[in-house]
Structures are given as C-alpha cells and as structure tokens.
Design an enzyme around this catalytic site. Structure first.
Site, PDB file in Angstrom:
ATOM      1  N   GLU A   1      -9.080   0.543  -0.693  1.00 21.96           N
ATOM      2  CA  GLU A   1      -8.244  -0.354   0.101  1.00 21.96           C
ATOM      3  C   GLU A   1      -7.626   0.458   1.222  1.00 21.96           C
ATOM      4  OE1 GLU A   1      -5.414  -2.192  -2.504  1.00 21.96           O
ATOM      5  OE2 GLU A   1      -7.006  -2.553  -3.954  1.00 21.96           O
TER       6      GLU A   1
ATOM      7  N   ASP B   1       6.204  -3.795  -0.561  1.00 23.00           N
ATOM      8  CA  ASP B   1       5.993  -2.404  -0.929  1.00 23.00           C
ATOM      9  C   ASP B   1       7.290  -1.663  -1.167  1.00 23.00           C
ATOM     10  OD1 ASP B   1       3.085  -1.889  -0.876  1.00 23.00           O
ATOM     11  OD2 ASP B   1       3.271  -2.694   1.152  1.00 23.00           O
TER      12      ASP B   1
END
Lengths: 393, 257
Positions: free
Chosen positions: B45, B56
């Site tokens: 990714e 995140d």
C-alpha cells in the site's frame, strides 16, 4: 432552490459525511437520533429553560441609534455578546450536552481554536457533571492562556494538539481521532456548522434560536418580522447560520456574510475562504476550503482567532455559490477600527470576530429606511490584549 | 485478471505493507517497493500523504507531514511510479485521503493509476454509499479495485452490504482506533476475527491496525487471509532507514528471526 439541508445531508452539492468507516457508527447514531431527540417536548423544555435561566436569553435586539445615525440607516445589534460565557457558542453547547445525555454518553470531547468553544463546552460539562476533554493546538494554547485557565477552572482537561500546524484544524483532527478511539461512551461537541452530516444541521438548529428571536423582537420594535439585511461574520459559520436560519428561504431578506481578509485577500495571510477556497473535503464535509493545488489543506490567517478556519460550513458554501448571500471580506485593520468605533459610539466592546461584521458599514451603503440586523456574536473581553497591542493603548 | 484477485487465490497467508511515499526521503518510493517485493512481501500500500490524515495516529501523520515537506505531491508520486511495473509484479495499492484525489480529478487519477499498473485504492474517507453512487463505474472502467474497511463496530447488515460491493478483499480494522495506537490482540479481537470468519463472506479479510511482529502477524492471520502493517514499518524506516527493509520483512514472516 432550497437553502436548507436536504434528506441526504447536503446543502446543494455541499455537505455529506466523508468519514472513515471507524467513525460511521458514531455519526450514524447521531444522524438517526438528532431530529427525533430535539423534537421531544422534554428536550425542548429543558433546552429552553437553560437558555433562559442559565444563558440569559432572549438576548436583546438593540437599536443602535448613534451607529445608525453615523451610517444613515437603521442598525439593530443582536446582542449574543451578553450571553453567559460571552458569545453565541453556548447556544450550541447547551443543545449538544442535552443531546449527549439522551444518547447515554458520559464523556465529552471538543476542539477549540481561540478557546471560546472550549470554554462553552467546559461550562456545560461542569453544569451537567460530565467529563470534558478539550483538544487545542499547541500554538493556540500558548497564545490564549486566559481561556486555557478558564477551561481548567471549569474542570476540563486541555490536551495539546501536537500534529500538523498545531492550530484549530489539527485540534479538530485530534478530537476526531479521540472519537474513533472511543466510539461508545463519548460525544463530540463540534463548535461550528462544520464536520460531517448531521453536525452542520444540528449546530444550525441549536443556533437558530437567534433568528427566531430576531423575528419577534423586530416585530415588537418595527412592526415587521423581516429585516432587509442580516449581517454576520463567518469563520466556520455558526453565528451566521443561527442569525440566517429562519430567513434562509425568504429571499426578501438579504444575507451578508463577512469573512476575515487578514492582511488582505491577496497577501497570502488571509482566511477569506469564499475568495481563496475551492471545493474539497475538510473534516468530513464537502465544502469550500483553502488548499494547495494538490489538495493539501493550508493554514489561514486572521487577527481574529475565531475566524481563521481554512474551510467554511457547507451551508455557507451553498449560500455563496448560489448567490443567496453576499460575501464581503474585511481586513484586520478595517475590523479593528470598526470595533473601536462601536466602543466610542455605543459603549460596547465587541469581539474581533464581530468587529469584522461591523466593518461593512464602511464598505457598503444602505438606504435610510433599511433595517439591518447585525449579529454581535461575542464580547471583546477575550480580545483586550489584541486591541491593546493594535492601538498601543 | 487484477493482480489483487490473483494474489488472493494463492494458498498462503498474505503480508501487506503500508508506507508513506516521500518518507523518509522524497525519492525512496521505488527502492522501498522493490525491497519489499524481494523480501517476500505479497502486496504493498503506497500512501499518498495528506495534511490532515484523520484516521491515522501520530506515526503515520508525522511521516505524512515530513513527506509533504520533502516535496511529495500526487504528480511527483505518479512520476516516481511510471516505470515501476518494469521491476515489480506484486499488487500495488494506493492508499490516500479523498481530497488530494478529488483535486487531481477522479477520472484522471484513476486513468493514471491504470497507466502505471496500480491495482486498487484504499480511500478511508470516501464513504461506501458515495463511492457506489458516484465513482464505482469510473473505478471499474480503469480496472481498479476499491477496498473498504470494516471495524468491530460495523453492523452485520453493513458488513454484508460492503461484501456485496467489494471485489478483492475487505480491510478488517482490528479495533476501534486510529492507526498505530495499539499492538497485540486480546480475546476481544480474536472473537471479532472469528465472528467475521464465520460469516463466510465472498471476499477474504485482511487484518490491519495492531500488527507489528511475527506473533501478531500469526495471530491476525489465524482467522483471516492476511495482515497489513503500517505504523510499525514506518517506525522501522525512521529508526533504521531503507537499507534494512529485508530484515523487517523477514522478522514478520519468520518466528524468532
């Protein structure tokens, strides 16, 4: 065309809920319940009672005679500055804390820039005996010490946002992350008409008490419930949303939104989102925002900490692109001068956010018979240091 | 056939690694990808950095901030990847937030991905319903698989719906958290993995969030097709740089390495 939110959570093409799956259950729970809860007679009773006895509503609609004479028009000031905690922010936090209680949440989180929304949230958490965590950019903590102290006195924990640019947008990111990490017991009290649906609509509804009062107060004083103009400053846009709310669909009432031009819209130091922003996604909402060519969100600037948000609520993005509201940008200097003028003419020290709205009388001419209602969204106590430095008082 | 679909058919547990492009140095992208493939990683990714990555945690956010400072942009990333298929065969997925893609233009973005040989996208803040109504046909035109997330809070009904519009795999977030906030799994996670396994979904599940070593990789893949590592790899890059990537990959795949 409608200027209200549609069933899918959009104002025109703006709004929606562009959120990670981790937030979906939290936001969905709120979406499914907020209108139902707000409509409950018991909720309405408690909300209205607190607005009356605790906040001090209705706030006066004051005919500012000397200001009106000076600009040769009829100016009414909606005195949100007289609310408990000194601004319109408390209308929303009272509503949301009652919402949180009915959804069974016992932990409250909030973001704050200058600290006004943080104080308003800490206040209602103290009132209800709920745990309160306020995220605030590390840089803002340093420059807004009195509000940090207020939040602490009210029992809140102030957590510095250390990521990114360490200001309001990052405090908002941190609050969202906290909510992702605490999906069950926590309610996030967003401070403006921003964020994923249903927040913009829910906050606008809680703030709509402002335009509801304007209607009957104006009727008493002028014999009409419709002003010719409603003027408000716009950062995220909650005081404007409240002042416009009941007039949105009545196009005989002209809406004026005042943004912070900072040092000037072309200076690179500005927060005039309607001029400098493009369509994009910020904090879960599709709206106008200030960003680089590549879609990285940029840091706005204004002398007023309450107006330096890089986006604008989706309602306002729609009001701007549809032409329903006129958007005017006011520089730091113009706002400061207008604030001082209100002090001298009316004996009212306005918040610098509200001073931006006041500055439009130097930019735009109204007819002598026009009724102009201006949302005086907050008082200037919090801004004394900025006024002192600016005018070398 | 899309490389993701091919990879899923292999009779093994898959290791997928996330890294933020432009970190630690602007031009590390191709080196990192090649090293990961050489050392047995099954899928990669590639993170397109964003200024406000709200799903995140601090590790990935800090790497994104640094990557942007280093000069990473969508255009730069596409340039760095233009010859990547000359050397790399495993599935490549771009993971990023929606706004930078929106600004590039969704169709232009998808077309560029196809030209390069990108197999799929993970866009945490593009909601399932918006994708389904507005973007699905564009993604399909350019042969891109869109990967959706589920969490322990996702309802059975919604999981079934997500499964029905997925093609490839489902990204199973191990716990209610942002990335990098916890390591290791307890009974709650294991029960959740088992619960999803028993649903017999059409798409296999790959677990993300909380995997950092061989132990957690084995735990995660006991009831799932594979596992994704992000923050732990970013920390490794921060501490050891790009030279020791082989060591990291092997330490995940082999016990007591």
């Amino acid at each position: 065309m409608s200027y209200n939110i549609n069933k899918k959570g959009y104002y025109g093409k703006f709004g929606g809920a562009f959120i990670p799956e981790m937030l979906y259950p939290n936001v969905e729970e709120l979406r499914q319940n907020y209108i139902k809860v707000m409509a409950e007679p018991d909720f309405q009773r408690e909300f209205n009672l607190l607005l009356k006895d605790y906040v001090g509503r209705p706030s006066p609609l004051y005919f500012a005679k000397r200001l009106s004479d000076k600009y040769n028009t009829k100016i009414y000031l909606k005195r949100e500055d007289l609310n408990h905690t000194g601004a319109h922010k408390i209308n929303n936090t009272i509503g949301q804390i009652l919402m949180a209680k009915r959804l069974g949440k016992h932990r409250i989180i909030a973001e704050t820039g200058a600290g006004q929304h943080g104080v308003a949230t800490a206040t209602v958490c103290a009132l209800m005996g709920l745990e309160c965590i306020v995220y605030m950019g590390e840089i803002d903590i340093a420059r807004q010490a009195p509000n940090v102290a207020r939040m602490k006195m009210l029992g809140a924990t102030v957590v510095p946002a250390l990521s990114g640019s360490r200001t309001l947008k990052d405090a908002t990111n941190e609050a969202i992350r906290d909510w992702i990490n605490n999906p069950v017991d926590t309610h996030y009290i967003i401070g403006s008409v921003v964020g994923p649906h249903p927040y913009p609509d829910m906050v606008a509804r809680f703030q709509s008490v402002v335009s509801e009062e304007i209607q009957w107060q104006l009727k008493e004083q002028e014999g009409t419930s419709k002003p010719d103009y409603v003027v408000a400053c716009v950062g995220g846009g909650s005081n404007a949303a409240g002042a416009y709310y009941h007039f949105l669909e009545d196009t005989n009432v002209n809406l004026i939104a005042v943004e912070a031009a900072g040092l000037g819209v072309d200076s690179g130091e500005s927060a005039a989102t309607s001029v400098l922003g493009r369509e994009g996604i910020i904090h879960g909402s599709k709206t106008l925002l200030m960003q680089t060519k590549d879609g990285q969100i940029t840091e706005p600037y204004s002398i007023s900490a309450g107006l330096d948000y890089p986006g604008v609520g989706p309602m306002h993005a729609h009001l701007y692109t549809s032409g329903r509201a006129e958007f005017i940008s006011i520089t730091d200097d113009e706002a400061m001068a207008a604030g001082l003028k209100l002090c001298k003419l009316e004996g009212i020290i306005p918040a610098i956010e509200s001073s931006h709205a006041l500055a439009i009388f130097e930019k735009k001419t109204f007819n002598p018979n026009d009724i102009v209602v201006l949302s005086l969204s907050g008082r200037g106590d919090k801004d004394l240091e900025t006024y002192i430095n600016h005018f070398k008082l | 056939m899309n490389r993701i679909n091919q990879k899923i058919k292999e009779d093994k547990k898959l290791l997928s690694i996330y890294f933020t492009s432009g970190y630690p140095n602007l031009d590390d992208t191709a080196t990192i990808i090649q090293n990961l493939e050489e050392n047995g990683v099954d899928m990669i990714e590639i993170g397109l950095p964003f200024s406000d990555p709200l799903a995140d945690g601090p590790t990935i956010q800090a790497s994104s901030t640094q990557a942007l400072k280093n000069g990473m942009t969508t255009e730069v990333l596409f340039n760095q990847l233009k010859d990547i298929r000359k050397t790399v065969n495993i599935p490549l997925i771009i993971m990023g937030y929606f706004n930078p893609m929106l600004q590039y233009g969704i169709e232009a973005f998808c077309k560029k991905c196809q030209d390069i040989g990108i197999d799929g996208l993970i866009i945490p803040d593009l909601p399932v319903d918006v994708y389904n109504e507005q973007y699905k046909s564009i993604f399909e035109t350019y042969g891109l698989i869109n990967i959706f997330l589920i969490t322990p809070q996702t309802s059975v009904e919604r999981i079934r719906f997500i499964d029905s519009i997925s093609n490839g795999f489902i990204y199973m977030v191990s716990s209610a958290s942002v990335t990098g906030s916890q390591y290791g799994f307890g009974a709650i996670q294991t029960n959740y993995f088992k619960r999803i396994e028993k649903m017999n979904l059409n798409n296999p599940q790959i677990v993300g969030f909380g995997i950092s070593n061989n132990d957690t990789f084995m735990q995660a893949t006991q009831h799932a097709k594979g596992a994704i590592i992000g923050s732990a790899f970013i920390k490794h890059l921060t501490n050891k740089g790009v030279d020791k990537i082989g060591y990291f990959a092997k330490s995940i795949l082999k016990p007591n390495y």
